[in-house]
Scaffold this active site. Sequence first.
Site, PDB file in Angstrom:
ATOM      1  N   ILE A   1      34.634  62.945  15.960  1.00 51.50           N
ATOM      2  CA  ILE A   1      33.440  63.810  16.029  1.00 51.50           C
ATOM      3  C   ILE A   1      32.807  63.918  14.642  1.00 51.50           C
ATOM      4  CG2 ILE A   1      32.484  66.043  16.715  1.00 51.50           C
ATOM      5  CD1 ILE A   1      34.837  66.450  18.567  1.00 51.50           C
TER       6      ILE A   1
ATOM      7  N   HIS B   1      35.713  77.860  26.836  1.00 54.40           N
ATOM      8  CA  HIS B   1      35.618  76.396  26.900  1.00 54.40           C
ATOM      9  C   HIS B   1      36.930  75.848  27.458  1.00 54.40           C
ATOM     10  CE1 HIS B   1      34.164  72.474  25.964  1.00 54.40           C
ATOM     11  NE2 HIS B   1      35.000  72.249  24.963  1.00 54.40           N
TER      12      HIS B   1
ATOM     13  N   GLY C   1      37.078  62.616  11.527  1.00 62.02           N
ATOM     14  CA  GLY C   1      37.563  61.792  12.639  1.00 62.02           C
ATOM     15  C   GLY C   1      36.420  61.333  13.530  1.00 62.02           C
TER      16      GLY C   1
ATOM     17  N   ASP D   1      38.114  65.397   4.580  1.00 65.80           N
ATOM     18  CA  ASP D   1      39.342  65.302   5.388  1.00 65.80           C
ATOM     19  C   ASP D   1      40.535  65.530   4.459  1.00 65.80           C
ATOM     20  OD1 ASP D   1      41.324  64.464   7.470  1.00 65.80           O
ATOM     21  OD2 ASP D   1      39.540  63.746   8.512  1.00 65.80           O
TER      22      ASP D   1
ATOM     23  N   ARG E   1      42.875  66.258  22.296  1.00 69.66           N
ATOM     24  CA  ARG E   1      43.790  66.151  23.445  1.00 69.66           C
ATOM     25  C   ARG E   1      44.195  64.714  23.715  1.00 69.66           C
ATOM     26  NH1 ARG E   1      41.414  68.932  28.651  1.00 69.66           N
ATOM     27  NH2 ARG E   1      39.340  68.641  27.779  1.00 69.66           N
TER      28      ARG E   1
HETATM   29  N1  APR Z   1      41.434  69.794   6.961  1.00 67.03           N
HETATM   30  C1  APR Z   1      40.511  68.875   7.237  1.00 67.03           C
HETATM   31  N2  APR Z   1      40.655  67.946   8.189  1.00 67.03           N
HETATM   32  C2  APR Z   1      41.777  67.939   8.882  1.00 67.03           C
HETATM   33  C3  APR Z   1      42.808  68.871   8.665  1.00 67.03           C
HETATM   34  C4  APR Z   1      42.610  69.840   7.623  1.00 67.03           C
HETATM   35  N3  APR Z   1      43.520  70.763   7.349  1.00 67.03           N
HETATM   36  N4  APR Z   1      43.817  68.602   9.515  1.00 67.03           N
HETATM   37  C5  APR Z   1      43.429  67.542  10.265  1.00 67.03           C
HETATM   38  N5  APR Z   1      42.194  67.136   9.880  1.00 67.03           N
HETATM   39  C6  APR Z   1      41.421  66.000  10.344  1.00 67.03           C
HETATM   40  C7  APR Z   1      42.268  64.815  10.786  1.00 67.03           C
HETATM   41  O1  APR Z   1      42.841  64.141   9.680  1.00 67.03           O
HETATM   42  C8  APR Z   1      41.265  64.001  11.567  1.00 67.03           C
HETATM   43  O2  APR Z   1      40.626  63.026  10.752  1.00 67.03           O
HETATM   44  O3  APR Z   1      40.657  66.290  11.502  1.00 67.03           O
HETATM   45  C9  APR Z   1      40.238  65.031  12.025  1.00 67.03           C
HETATM   46  C10 APR Z   1      40.140  65.130  13.540  1.00 67.03           C
HETATM   47  O4  APR Z   1      39.604  63.943  13.990  1.00 67.03           O
HETATM   48  P1  APR Z   1      40.073  63.248  15.371  1.00 67.03           P
HETATM   49  O5  APR Z   1      41.568  63.181  15.400  1.00 67.03           O
HETATM   50  O6  APR Z   1      39.319  61.971  15.515  1.00 67.03           O
HETATM   51  O7  APR Z   1      39.631  64.315  16.465  1.00 67.03           O
HETATM   52  P2  APR Z   1      38.165  64.533  17.087  1.00 67.03           P
HETATM   53  O8  APR Z   1      38.023  63.740  18.328  1.00 67.03           O
HETATM   54  O9  APR Z   1      37.139  64.428  16.023  1.00 67.03           O
HETATM   55  O10 APR Z   1      38.319  66.081  17.577  1.00 67.03           O
HETATM   56  C11 APR Z   1      38.518  67.114  16.641  1.00 67.03           C
HETATM   57  O11 APR Z   1      37.479  68.752  18.063  1.00 67.03           O
HETATM   58  O12 APR Z   1      36.775  68.681  20.277  1.00 67.03           O
HETATM   59  C12 APR Z   1      37.795  69.060  19.409  1.00 67.03           C
HETATM   60  O13 APR Z   1      39.749  68.864  20.793  1.00 67.03           O
HETATM   61  C13 APR Z   1      39.073  68.309  19.694  1.00 67.03           C
HETATM   62  O14 APR Z   1      40.435  69.745  18.354  1.00 67.03           O
HETATM   63  C14 APR Z   1      39.799  68.480  18.396  1.00 67.03           C
HETATM   64  C15 APR Z   1      38.677  68.439  17.357  1.00 67.03           C
END
Ligand code: APR
Length: 312
Positions: A15, A179, A13, A35, A86
């Site tokens: 990050i 955190h 995603g 992912d 969040r």
């Molecule tokens: N395995 C791998 N990836 C997964 C899984 C899984 N089981 N479940 C969800 N994901 C992926 C989602 O499909 C998504 O692409 O995790 C990714 C998260 O990306 P974003 O939604 O863009 O979130 P992001 O801003 O990257 O934050 C991720 O880090 O700082 C923390 O609070 C934030 O918990 C959140 C995490």
Amino acid sequence: MPRRHKIALIGAGNIGGELAALAAREELGDVVLFDIPEKEGVAKGKALDLEQNGSVLGYDSHITGTANWDDCAGADVVIVTAGVPRKPGMSRDDLLSINLKIIRNVGENLKQKCKDAFVIVISNPLDAMVYELKKVTGFQKSKVVGMAGVLDSARMQLFLARELGVSIKDVRPMVLGGHGDTMVPVTSYCTVNGVPVKTLIAKDKLDAIVARTAGGGGEIVKLMGTSAYYAPASAAIQMARAYLYDEKRLLPCAAYCEGEYGYKDLYIGVPVVIGAGGVEKIVQIELTSDEKAMLDKSAGAVRELVEASKKL
Ligand code: APR
């Protein structure tokens, strides 16, 4: 000839994408962007875009997008961002039940495929997620760490630099604890190249910076509708680099305490040294009684969350 390092990023995603960009640009190694199957196209697309970026910028990392755990096998470093971020109005703790399931799934797979990796967890609520990941994998405490303190300290560093009108490069911040809202900006250890910040700034201004630091993530969520990703990614890359290059960096990270600071069986933000052995030691520093009381309160909040996750 030294072999190329392999960095597996679990979650492609916001990050995850930025982590891949930084890891490639710094040529930390080859990058696997993983992912879930529904997002495999996104992972592959970001990987291809970033490989093409290498043609322009001149880096040689190979970047692969995948939904197959086999591609993560043998990674030297794993950085976990899998989970949901969040939305405005949410606390990190509100993510517990959703992200717990995801972390358990990730942990089971890491146990099979990446048993020698140094694992950095970013998913929130961070301290509970990194605790769970260590529990599920059974990995050594030195090889599982949470990224929070480097980011929280970076936020404080910025606010102090701007308030004091000094270069950000000269500000040495220190934020410990969980955190979340109870994090502990340890002002007695914050300096501008050795000069205590308390001697440079009025108390009310410093208090405001402490409060803004604790709410620093929420401030961005409110503006963007999702959580921050540039600084979180850079913070985790700094930790990964410290491990891969045995830099012995002293960084505030969520580490597994077994008596340090009086906490047992708890992940919480403390100063650690990261080198080739992973978290090589937890550094115990003297805190004022007020700071210790704040850290105890923060540890209590983390423990509550860990207890809640045991019931889920
Ligand atoms: N395995 C791998 N990836 C997964 C899984 C899984 N089981 N479940 C969800 N994901 C992926 C989602 O499909 C998504 O692409 O995790 C990714 C998260 O990306 P974003 O939604 O863009 O979130 P992001 O801003 O990257 O934050 C991720 O880090 O700082 C923390 O609070 C934030 O918990 C959140 C995490």
